[in-house]
Write an enzyme that holds these catalytic residues in place. Structure first.
Site, PDB file in Angstrom:
ATOM      1  N   GLN A  33       0.811  -1.219   0.000  1.00 39.88           N
ATOM      2  CA  GLN A  33       0.000   0.000   0.000  1.00 39.88           C
ATOM      3  C   GLN A  33       0.840   1.263   0.000  1.00 39.88           C
ATOM      4  O   GLN A  33       0.321   2.345  -0.257  1.00 39.88           O
ATOM      5  CB  GLN A  33      -0.906   0.018   1.223  1.00 39.88           C
ATOM      6  CG  GLN A  33      -2.035  -0.973   1.165  1.00 39.88           C
ATOM      7  CD  GLN A  33      -2.751  -1.073   2.492  1.00 39.88           C
ATOM      8  OE1 GLN A  33      -2.256  -1.692   3.416  1.00 39.88           O
ATOM      9  NE2 GLN A  33      -3.913  -0.464   2.594  1.00 39.88           N
ATOM     10  N   HIS A  35       1.873  -9.062   4.605  1.00 45.38           N
ATOM     11  CA  HIS A  35       0.726  -8.160   4.761  1.00 45.38           C
ATOM     12  C   HIS A  35      -0.083  -8.231   3.461  1.00 45.38           C
ATOM     13  O   HIS A  35       0.023  -7.353   2.610  1.00 45.38           O
ATOM     14  CB  HIS A  35       1.223  -6.738   5.061  1.00 45.38           C
ATOM     15  CG  HIS A  35       0.144  -5.811   5.550  1.00 45.38           C
ATOM     16  ND1 HIS A  35       0.260  -5.088   6.718  1.00 45.38           N
ATOM     17  CD2 HIS A  35      -1.054  -5.479   5.049  1.00 45.38           C
ATOM     18  CE1 HIS A  35      -0.831  -4.351   6.899  1.00 45.38           C
ATOM     19  NE2 HIS A  35      -1.640  -4.565   5.890  1.00 45.38           N
ATOM     20  N   ASN A  45      -0.032 -10.215   9.014  1.00 46.08           N
ATOM     21  CA  ASN A  45      -1.028  -9.194   9.289  1.00 46.08           C
ATOM     22  C   ASN A  45      -2.407  -9.722   8.897  1.00 46.08           C
ATOM     23  O   ASN A  45      -2.652 -10.031   7.735  1.00 46.08           O
ATOM     24  CB  ASN A  45      -0.738  -7.922   8.472  1.00 46.08           C
ATOM     25  CG  ASN A  45      -1.800  -6.859   8.716  1.00 46.08           C
ATOM     26  OD1 ASN A  45      -1.804  -6.237   9.777  1.00 46.08           O
ATOM     27  ND2 ASN A  45      -2.694  -6.658   7.776  1.00 46.08           N
ATOM     28  N   GLU A  46      -3.252  -9.858   9.888  1.00 43.20           N
ATOM     29  CA  GLU A  46      -4.679 -10.116   9.669  1.00 43.20           C
ATOM     30  C   GLU A  46      -4.999 -11.378   8.874  1.00 43.20           C
ATOM     31  O   GLU A  46      -5.516 -11.328   7.748  1.00 43.20           O
ATOM     32  CB  GLU A  46      -5.343  -8.904   8.995  1.00 43.20           C
ATOM     33  CG  GLU A  46      -5.311  -7.654   9.840  1.00 43.20           C
ATOM     34  CD  GLU A  46      -6.222  -6.564   9.313  1.00 43.20           C
ATOM     35  OE1 GLU A  46      -6.730  -6.695   8.193  1.00 43.20           O
ATOM     36  OE2 GLU A  46      -6.436  -5.581  10.040  1.00 43.20           O
ATOM     37  N   GLU A 106      -3.058  -1.395  14.627  1.00 46.33           N
ATOM     38  CA  GLU A 106      -3.754  -0.527  13.663  1.00 46.33           C
ATOM     39  C   GLU A 106      -5.035  -0.020  14.296  1.00 46.33           C
ATOM     40  O   GLU A 106      -5.744  -0.776  14.960  1.00 46.33           O
ATOM     41  CB  GLU A 106      -4.140  -1.267  12.370  1.00 46.33           C
ATOM     42  CG  GLU A 106      -3.028  -1.472  11.391  1.00 46.33           C
ATOM     43  CD  GLU A 106      -3.514  -2.134  10.100  1.00 46.33           C
ATOM     44  OE1 GLU A 106      -4.636  -1.850   9.652  1.00 46.33           O
ATOM     45  OE2 GLU A 106      -2.738  -2.942   9.556  1.00 46.33           O
ATOM     46  N   TRP A 152      -6.907  -1.157   0.053  1.00 50.68           N
ATOM     47  CA  TRP A 152      -6.965  -2.360  -0.797  1.00 50.68           C
ATOM     48  C   TRP A 152      -8.176  -2.391  -1.726  1.00 50.68           C
ATOM     49  O   TRP A 152      -8.045  -2.589  -2.923  1.00 50.68           O
ATOM     50  CB  TRP A 152      -6.992  -3.627   0.070  1.00 50.68           C
ATOM     51  CG  TRP A 152      -5.790  -3.759   0.918  1.00 50.68           C
ATOM     52  CD1 TRP A 152      -5.682  -3.376   2.236  1.00 50.68           C
ATOM     53  CD2 TRP A 152      -4.510  -4.270   0.546  1.00 50.68           C
ATOM     54  NE1 TRP A 152      -4.411  -3.650   2.700  1.00 50.68           N
ATOM     55  CE2 TRP A 152      -3.680  -4.197   1.686  1.00 50.68           C
ATOM     56  CE3 TRP A 152      -3.976  -4.803  -0.646  1.00 50.68           C
ATOM     57  CZ2 TRP A 152      -2.351  -4.614   1.680  1.00 50.68           C
ATOM     58  CZ3 TRP A 152      -2.659  -5.226  -0.660  1.00 50.68           C
ATOM     59  CH2 TRP A 152      -1.854  -5.131   0.487  1.00 50.68           C
TER      60      TRP A 152
HETATM   61  C1  BGP Z   1      -6.481  -3.379   7.666  1.00 50.79           C
HETATM   62  C2  BGP Z   1      -5.238  -3.628   6.878  1.00 50.79           C
HETATM   63  C3  BGP Z   1      -4.583  -2.388   6.366  1.00 50.79           C
HETATM   64  C4  BGP Z   1      -5.524  -1.273   5.982  1.00 50.79           C
HETATM   65  C5  BGP Z   1      -6.626  -1.067   7.008  1.00 50.79           C
HETATM   66  C6  BGP Z   1      -7.716  -0.130   6.572  1.00 50.79           C
HETATM   67  O1  BGP Z   1      -7.362  -4.416   7.448  1.00 50.79           O
HETATM   68  O2  BGP Z   1      -4.296  -4.311   7.638  1.00 50.79           O
HETATM   69  O3  BGP Z   1      -3.725  -2.775   5.354  1.00 50.79           O
HETATM   70  O4  BGP Z   1      -5.919  -1.348   4.694  1.00 50.79           O
HETATM   71  O5  BGP Z   1      -7.239  -2.284   7.349  1.00 50.79           O
HETATM   72  O6  BGP Z   1      -8.625  -0.807   5.766  1.00 50.79           O
HETATM   73  P1  BGP Z   1      -9.199  -0.237   4.442  1.00 50.79           P
HETATM   74  O7  BGP Z   1      -8.020   0.124   3.631  1.00 50.79           O
HETATM   75  O8  BGP Z   1     -10.028  -1.314   3.844  1.00 50.79           O
HETATM   76  O9  BGP Z   1     -10.015   0.937   4.821  1.00 50.79           O
END
Ligand code: BGP
Length: 467
Positions: A18, A115, A158-159, A374, A428
């Site tokens: 990102q 990630h 990550n996640e 986050e 994303w």
């Molecule tokens: C989390 C991810 C990040 C980021 C964030 C915000 O899920 O780890 O990479 O993207 O969310 O989400 P979004 O970009 O969908 O608003």
């Protein structure tokens, strides 16, 4: 007056794909997102925030604004363009330079190995549904532990939750498969195996530093507490997003409640979860070795009972009220509750973070410490006077820091906070319009402009005083 501890980390978070841009240079291999964005979205990962070249500026700004930690991820395909085998020296060199710059600026790098960006070659072969990917991930992790000995804090993934959901439930992440619950659980399970193996290896080899995993933990509440069907809907949603991976992380197995929920969901929706003979041995070997848990928290959800077919409508353009989320045999999200929400229908509920932290403390007492890795507000920022007057973001962060202070007061070991995101990056499945950063990025010129929130955050970081 609410205050956070003196040694608390006030960080900013980023992710390679990102932020970096530079997807086609210096030998980087392709990732599935490259093709997927080109085909399905109105934007690509070029130029992103050009972090590949701008990182000295972002780190200088970090230092100036009192930020003492940064989440960075390594792009697996910069190191191993094909996922394994041949090493790309230019990628290795880049991350050494990046980490050196972090230390020069007194900003501790918390480094994530994965990630969302599995190399395309491995993604095409099934990503983590293919057990070979587990082994390739461990090889990649082993290489990084050995090579990047300057790193003190490692995160495997990550996640894991949103990866499975995005890829196989919502269908907005490559390969874009919808409503396939068995793939969701299988992906979660296999990625947890990869995590456990990497953690065990890290500890067995005696590397210095710490290792953990980052989970997204949205809190799930029943719409009506006295309605058992709503309560069950919330429990099942919690299993899909939180409990399954938390059990794997800290119990090394799935509790009976978790497995009952999984079996119910799969019996209604079809498919199976394959757990092989040694899997629990692998998970158990790592359950007490996690040095920290990273919690990503943005929202809570309110669940009510639902009889019907699965339907998910993803609100990718920030048209408030567009989101629909109902899962067969599970429940339905109710958005019409007395809680503010973002334009992307994310329900803003700071107490959900407090409840989630205290749940980890209560249900998984072998957790050692927590970082909030986050949290932040996605917003259609207005750029005026060479800045953004983002009072809504300040308010959001303040409220969340405040419940973290409450959780610490109530005995939880929380050691730091990483605001998503350090500078604006693209989102994303929502593009460049959904901004989160402390530093506004003009994506045409790549110039950075501190937002009002950056000045506010600096003061909090310097004094630890939240309000
Ligand atoms: C989390 C991810 C990040 C980021 C964030 C915000 O899920 O780890 O990479 O993207 O969310 O989400 P979004 O970009 O969908 O608003």
């Amino acid at each position: 007056m609410k205050k956070l501890p003196k040694d608390f980390i006030f960080g900013g978070a980023t992710a390679a794909y990102q932020a970096e841009g530079a997807t086609k240079i210096d030998g980087k291999g392709r990732v599935a997102w490259d093709t997927y964005l080109e085909k399905n979205y109105w934007y690509t990962a070029e130029p992103a925030s050009d972090f590949y070249h701008q990182y000295p500026i972002d780190l200088k700004l970090s230092e100036q604004f009192g930020i003492n930690g940064i989440r960075i991820s390594i792009a697996w395909s910069r190191i191993f363009p094909e996922g394994y085998g041949r090493v790309n020296e230019k990628g290795v060199e880049f991350y050494h330079k990046l980490f050196a710059e972090c230390f020069k600026r007194h900003v501790e790098p918390f480094v994530t190995l994965h990630h969302f960006d599995t190399p395309e070659v491995l993604h095409d072969k099934g990503d983590f549904l293919n057990r070979d990917t587990i082994e390739y991930f461990v090889q990649y992790a082993a290489f990084c532990f050995e090579e990047f000995s300057e790193v003190n804090y490692w995160t495997t993934f990550n996640e894991i939750g949103p990866i499975g959901d995005g890829q196989y439930l919502v269908g907005k992440f490559p390969p874009g498969i919808e409503y396939d619950f068995s793939k969701v659980f299988q992906s979660h399970h296999n990625m947890m195996l990869a995590h456990a193996k990497a953690v065990k290896l890290f500890k067995e080899k005696g590397y210095s530093g710490e290792i953990g995993v980052v989970h997204a933990l949205p809190t799930k509440y029943p719409c009506q507490l006295d309605n058992p069907k709503d309560v069950r809907a919330a429990e099942l949603e919690d299993i899909i997003h939180n409990k399954f991976i938390l059990d794997a992380t800290y119990l090394g197995e799935y509790s009976k409640d978790t497995m009952d929920g999984v079996k119910h969901i799969l019996s209604v929706n079809g498919g199976e979860l394959v757990i092989e003979k040694d899997d629990f041995t692998i998970l158990r070997a790592a359950k007490d070795l996690n040095d920290f848990l990273g919690i990503n928290y943005y929202m809570s959800d309110w669940m009510k009972s639902f009889e019907g077919e699965t339907l998910i409508t993803h609100n990718s353009k920030g048209e408030k009220g567009k989101a629909v989320y109902q899962l067969k045999g599970v429940g339905q999200r109710e958005f019409n509750v007395d809680v503010p929400r973002t334009d992307w229908d994310w329900m803003i509920y700071p107490k959900g973070l407090y409840d989630q932290i205290m749940r980890v403390k209560r249900d998984y007492p072998n957790y050692k410490k927590i970082y909030i890795t986050e949290n932040g507000l996605g917003y259609k920022d207005k750029f005026v006077d060479e800045t953004v007057y983002d009072d809504a973001r300040i308010d959001y962060v303040k409220q969340h820091l405040s419940v973290i202070a409450d959780a610490i007061h109530d005995g939880a070991n929380v050691k730091g906070y990483f605001l998503w995101s350090l500078m604006d990056v693209f989102s994303w499945s929502n593009g460049y319009e959904k901004r989160y950063g402390l530093f506004y990025v003009d994506f045409e010129t790549q110039k950075r402009y501190p937002k009002k929130s950056a000045y506010w955050y600096k003061q909090v970081a310097q004094t630890q005083i939240i309000d």
